[in-house]
Design a protein around this motif. Sequence first.
Motif, PDB file in Angstrom:
ATOM      1  N   HIS A 247       0.813  -1.219   0.000  1.00  0.00           N
ATOM      2  CA  HIS A 247       0.000   0.000   0.000  1.00  0.00           C
ATOM      3  C   HIS A 247       0.850   1.275   0.000  1.00  0.00           C
ATOM      4  O   HIS A 247       0.314   2.365   0.198  1.00  0.00           O
ATOM      5  CB  HIS A 247      -0.926   0.000   1.223  1.00  0.00           C
ATOM      6  CG  HIS A 247      -1.879  -1.159   1.263  1.00  0.00           C
ATOM      7  ND1 HIS A 247      -2.904  -1.304   0.353  1.00  0.00           N
ATOM      8  CD2 HIS A 247      -1.940  -2.236   2.086  1.00  0.00           C
ATOM      9  CE1 HIS A 247      -3.579  -2.412   0.636  1.00  0.00           C
ATOM     10  NE2 HIS A 247      -3.016  -2.995   1.673  1.00  0.00           N
ATOM     11  N   THR A 248       2.136   1.131  -0.198  1.00  0.00           N
ATOM     12  CA  THR A 248       3.027   2.290  -0.161  1.00  0.00           C
ATOM     13  C   THR A 248       2.663   3.304  -1.235  1.00  0.00           C
ATOM     14  O   THR A 248       2.563   4.510  -0.972  1.00  0.00           O
ATOM     15  CB  THR A 248       4.490   1.855  -0.338  1.00  0.00           C
ATOM     16  OG1 THR A 248       4.838   0.950   0.703  1.00  0.00           O
ATOM     17  CG2 THR A 248       5.424   3.065  -0.293  1.00  0.00           C
ATOM     18  N   TYR A 249       2.461   2.826  -2.473  1.00  0.00           N
ATOM     19  CA  TYR A 249       2.162   3.727  -3.575  1.00  0.00           C
ATOM     20  C   TYR A 249       0.828   4.439  -3.369  1.00  0.00           C
ATOM     21  O   TYR A 249       0.687   5.625  -3.694  1.00  0.00           O
ATOM     22  CB  TYR A 249       2.163   2.968  -4.901  1.00  0.00           C
ATOM     23  CG  TYR A 249       3.524   2.427  -5.283  1.00  0.00           C
ATOM     24  CD1 TYR A 249       4.563   3.286  -5.633  1.00  0.00           C
ATOM     25  CD2 TYR A 249       3.784   1.060  -5.267  1.00  0.00           C
ATOM     26  CE1 TYR A 249       5.817   2.806  -5.974  1.00  0.00           C
ATOM     27  CE2 TYR A 249       5.030   0.564  -5.602  1.00  0.00           C
ATOM     28  CZ  TYR A 249       6.046   1.441  -5.957  1.00  0.00           C
ATOM     29  OH  TYR A 249       7.287   0.969  -6.281  1.00  0.00           O
ATOM     30  N   SER A 250      -0.157   3.731  -2.821  1.00  0.00           N
ATOM     31  CA  SER A 250      -1.445   4.356  -2.544  1.00  0.00           C
ATOM     32  C   SER A 250      -1.296   5.453  -1.491  1.00  0.00           C
ATOM     33  O   SER A 250      -1.898   6.533  -1.608  1.00  0.00           O
ATOM     34  CB  SER A 250      -2.448   3.306  -2.052  1.00  0.00           C
ATOM     35  OG  SER A 250      -2.686   2.329  -3.042  1.00  0.00           O
ATOM     36  N   PHE A 251      -0.490   5.180  -0.479  1.00  0.00           N
ATOM     37  CA  PHE A 251      -0.267   6.173   0.578  1.00  0.00           C
ATOM     38  C   PHE A 251       0.440   7.409   0.016  1.00  0.00           C
ATOM     39  O   PHE A 251       0.070   8.545   0.336  1.00  0.00           O
ATOM     40  CB  PHE A 251       0.550   5.548   1.704  1.00  0.00           C
ATOM     41  CG  PHE A 251       0.869   6.503   2.824  1.00  0.00           C
ATOM     42  CD1 PHE A 251      -0.098   6.865   3.747  1.00  0.00           C
ATOM     43  CD2 PHE A 251       2.140   7.049   2.941  1.00  0.00           C
ATOM     44  CE1 PHE A 251       0.183   7.743   4.774  1.00  0.00           C
ATOM     45  CE2 PHE A 251       2.430   7.936   3.965  1.00  0.00           C
ATOM     46  CZ  PHE A 251       1.444   8.277   4.881  1.00  0.00           C
ATOM     47  N   ILE A 252       1.453   7.182  -0.825  1.00  0.00           N
ATOM     48  CA  ILE A 252       2.173   8.303  -1.426  1.00  0.00           C
ATOM     49  C   ILE A 252       1.241   9.144  -2.285  1.00  0.00           C
ATOM     50  O   ILE A 252       1.256  10.384  -2.237  1.00  0.00           O
ATOM     51  CB  ILE A 252       3.367   7.789  -2.256  1.00  0.00           C
ATOM     52  CG1 ILE A 252       4.420   7.152  -1.335  1.00  0.00           C
ATOM     53  CG2 ILE A 252       4.002   8.929  -3.060  1.00  0.00           C
ATOM     54  CD1 ILE A 252       5.552   6.472  -2.073  1.00  0.00           C
ATOM     55  N   LEU A 253       0.401   8.470  -3.090  1.00  0.00           N
ATOM     56  CA  LEU A 253      -0.553   9.182  -3.941  1.00  0.00           C
ATOM     57  C   LEU A 253      -1.523  10.002  -3.103  1.00  0.00           C
ATOM     58  O   LEU A 253      -1.847  11.157  -3.438  1.00  0.00           O
ATOM     59  CB  LEU A 253      -1.309   8.190  -4.825  1.00  0.00           C
ATOM     60  CG  LEU A 253      -2.384   8.785  -5.752  1.00  0.00           C
ATOM     61  CD1 LEU A 253      -1.770   9.780  -6.713  1.00  0.00           C
ATOM     62  CD2 LEU A 253      -3.112   7.672  -6.495  1.00  0.00           C
ATOM     63  N   LEU A 254      -2.003   9.432  -1.997  1.00  0.00           N
ATOM     64  CA  LEU A 254      -2.927  10.139  -1.115  1.00  0.00           C
ATOM     65  C   LEU A 254      -2.272  11.385  -0.530  1.00  0.00           C
ATOM     66  O   LEU A 254      -2.897  12.460  -0.478  1.00  0.00           O
ATOM     67  CB  LEU A 254      -3.387   9.212   0.005  1.00  0.00           C
ATOM     68  CG  LEU A 254      -4.333   9.813   1.051  1.00  0.00           C
ATOM     69  CD1 LEU A 254      -5.625  10.279   0.404  1.00  0.00           C
ATOM     70  CD2 LEU A 254      -4.618   8.800   2.161  1.00  0.00           C
ATOM     71  N   VAL A 255      -1.025  11.260  -0.100  1.00  0.00           N
ATOM     72  CA  VAL A 255      -0.305  12.407   0.458  1.00  0.00           C
ATOM     73  C   VAL A 255      -0.141  13.504  -0.590  1.00  0.00           C
ATOM     74  O   VAL A 255      -0.345  14.694  -0.307  1.00  0.00           O
ATOM     75  CB  VAL A 255       1.062  11.972   1.004  1.00  0.00           C
ATOM     76  CG1 VAL A 255       1.903  13.187   1.390  1.00  0.00           C
ATOM     77  CG2 VAL A 255       0.890  11.057   2.200  1.00  0.00           C
ATOM     78  N   VAL A 256       0.204  13.111  -1.823  1.00  0.00           N
ATOM     79  CA  VAL A 256       0.379  14.083  -2.906  1.00  0.00           C
ATOM     80  C   VAL A 256      -0.924  14.826  -3.180  1.00  0.00           C
ATOM     81  O   VAL A 256      -0.947  16.057  -3.335  1.00  0.00           O
ATOM     82  CB  VAL A 256       0.893  13.390  -4.181  1.00  0.00           C
ATOM     83  CG1 VAL A 256       0.853  14.351  -5.374  1.00  0.00           C
ATOM     84  CG2 VAL A 256       2.304  12.878  -3.983  1.00  0.00           C
ATOM     85  N   VAL A 257      -2.032  14.082  -3.232  1.00  0.00           N
ATOM     86  CA  VAL A 257      -3.341  14.696  -3.489  1.00  0.00           C
ATOM     87  C   VAL A 257      -3.698  15.677  -2.381  1.00  0.00           C
ATOM     88  O   VAL A 257      -4.176  16.796  -2.639  1.00  0.00           O
ATOM     89  CB  VAL A 257      -4.431  13.609  -3.623  1.00  0.00           C
ATOM     90  CG1 VAL A 257      -5.818  14.247  -3.647  1.00  0.00           C
ATOM     91  CG2 VAL A 257      -4.217  12.799  -4.893  1.00  0.00           C
ATOM     92  N   LEU A 258      -3.464  15.300  -1.125  1.00  0.00           N
ATOM     93  CA  LEU A 258      -3.802  16.177   0.002  1.00  0.00           C
ATOM     94  C   LEU A 258      -2.942  17.445   0.004  1.00  0.00           C
ATOM     95  O   LEU A 258      -3.449  18.543   0.297  1.00  0.00           O
ATOM     96  CB  LEU A 258      -3.616  15.421   1.317  1.00  0.00           C
ATOM     97  CG  LEU A 258      -4.635  14.315   1.613  1.00  0.00           C
ATOM     98  CD1 LEU A 258      -4.283  13.578   2.888  1.00  0.00           C
ATOM     99  CD2 LEU A 258      -6.053  14.867   1.687  1.00  0.00           C
ATOM    100  N   VAL A 259      -1.661  17.293  -0.342  1.00  0.00           N
ATOM    101  CA  VAL A 259      -0.777  18.467  -0.394  1.00  0.00           C
ATOM    102  C   VAL A 259      -1.216  19.419  -1.497  1.00  0.00           C
ATOM    103  O   VAL A 259      -1.287  20.644  -1.304  1.00  0.00           O
ATOM    104  CB  VAL A 259       0.687  18.025  -0.598  1.00  0.00           C
ATOM    105  CG1 VAL A 259       1.578  19.229  -0.898  1.00  0.00           C
ATOM    106  CG2 VAL A 259       1.202  17.288   0.629  1.00  0.00           C
TER     107      VAL A 259
END
Length: 250
Positions: free
Chosen positions: A7-19
């Motif tokens: 789930h690392t890539y999903s977490f990174i994508l979520l962080v990018v979207v929130l930023v």
Amino acid sequence: MKKWREHTYSFILLVVVLVLWEAIAFNIKMTFILPSPTDILMKLWELKKVLLLEHLPATLCIILIGLGISIILGVGLAISMNSSKIIEKAFYPLIIFSQMIPTIALAPIFILWFGYSIWSKVLVTVLITFFPITINTYDGLRAGSNDLKELLLTMGAKKKDVFLLVNVPSAMPHFFSGLKVAVTLSVIGAAIGEWLGAQAGLGYFSRRMMTQFDGAGVFAPIIVLSAMGIMLFLLVKWVENKTLMWRKSE
């Protein structure tokens, strides 16, 4: 550890979207249209007691009743269609047709019939959730091995025995697949029903905040709805893993 890595890539994508969301909202500076994630979290903290103690139980009650009715109706109809060609030909097209009607168009009719009571919202939820349960369970019942059925019949087994030993095990994975879809749709159905007419619930609260032009207040109950949908999905997944442990052994 391996599951977390998946789930690392999903977490990174979520962080990018929130930023990005935070940056865009900061530049626009129109919180009633696009509140930032921090604004939403602050509003969620401010309204936590109202949302969790007053409106969440009302929505959860609608979801559980709607899902319960959908399971009974869907599984019963699937078994009936599997056991009778006449019932299949009579009901299968109607089940498909029921999904062609926009739910948002029927919700006001349910409110007209049942008022702002819980049953108008339950009917909306049932209309959305019974379809995946019915169709998936029906397909699972038909997926049973014909060779195994014939073998059991030649050994003197009755139709009831064939149903329990072949049809039910083959239908269980399909049933849980349909239930996982239905459990996420149930949150949408309850929110739609509450959005159009209710006196309590997360959908009702979100609509009320919209009339006050409170963007963060609109998003806060949506976050709670999403979290509830995820928790219900994980619960169904856990029950599936415990019930179908034989699949892991295979």
